[in-house]
Design a protein around this motif. Structure first.
Motif, mmCIF file in Angstrom:
data_model
loop_
_atom_site.group_PDB
_atom_site.id
_atom_site.type_symbol
_atom_site.label_atom_id
_atom_site.label_comp_id
_atom_site.label_asym_id
_atom_site.label_seq_id
_atom_site.Cartn_x
_atom_site.Cartn_y
_atom_site.Cartn_z
ATOM 1 N N PHE A 171 0.823 -1.216 0.000
ATOM 2 C CA PHE A 171 0.000 0.000 0.000
ATOM 3 C C PHE A 171 0.853 1.260 0.000
ATOM 4 N N ALA A 172 2.150 1.119 0.290
ATOM 5 C CA ALA A 172 3.045 2.275 0.309
ATOM 6 C C ALA A 172 3.696 2.506 -1.039
ATOM 7 N N TRP A 173 3.553 1.590 -1.986
ATOM 8 C CA TRP A 173 4.172 1.745 -3.300
ATOM 9 C C TRP A 173 3.581 2.952 -4.011
ATOM 10 N N GLY A 174 4.427 3.733 -4.601
ATOM 11 C CA GLY A 174 3.973 4.890 -5.355
ATOM 12 C C GLY A 174 3.793 6.138 -4.517
ATOM 13 N N LEU A 175 3.926 6.015 -3.200
ATOM 14 C CA LEU A 175 3.820 7.202 -2.360
ATOM 15 C C LEU A 175 5.162 7.907 -2.328
ATOM 16 N N ASN A 176 5.130 9.209 -2.325
ATOM 17 C CA ASN A 176 6.361 9.987 -2.249
ATOM 18 C C ASN A 176 6.791 10.046 -0.804
#
Length: 93
Positions: free
Chosen positions: A74-79
């Protein structure tokens, strides 16, 4: 009395209908998404904990318990990088 209630109700409806729509707010219960999860081992499947800020914390949590660490999908793609600092120009006096 009835006419007064109808008038007040219509006035309230007009105020509500004319109010500008606000921006959607994220609920206060939505917390940060941490980048690491621990899958604990066990005879009945163990458990999962996705509240680790770094891999070291996760490895310490499973140490002696068994299991493994993995990246939180769920943290993938978060800056997660901090924003760049603004440079200050020095004043020459």
């Amino acid at each position: 009395m009835r006419a007064l209630l109808v008038t007040v109700g219509l006035a309230a409806a007009m105020v509500v209908a004319g109010a500008p729509a606000g921006q959607a707010q994220v609920p206060s219960s939505a917390g940060p998404i941490y980048p690491w999860c621990a899958q604990y081992g066990g005879a009945w499947g163990g458990g999962t904990n996705c509240y680790f800020a770094n891999l070291w914390q996760c490895q310490q949590a499973i140490s002696g318990n068994g299991g493994f660490c993995y990246e939180n999908p769920f943290a993938w793609g978060l800056n997660t990088a901090p924003p760049p600092r603004k440079s200050r120009k020095s004043r020459a006096g």
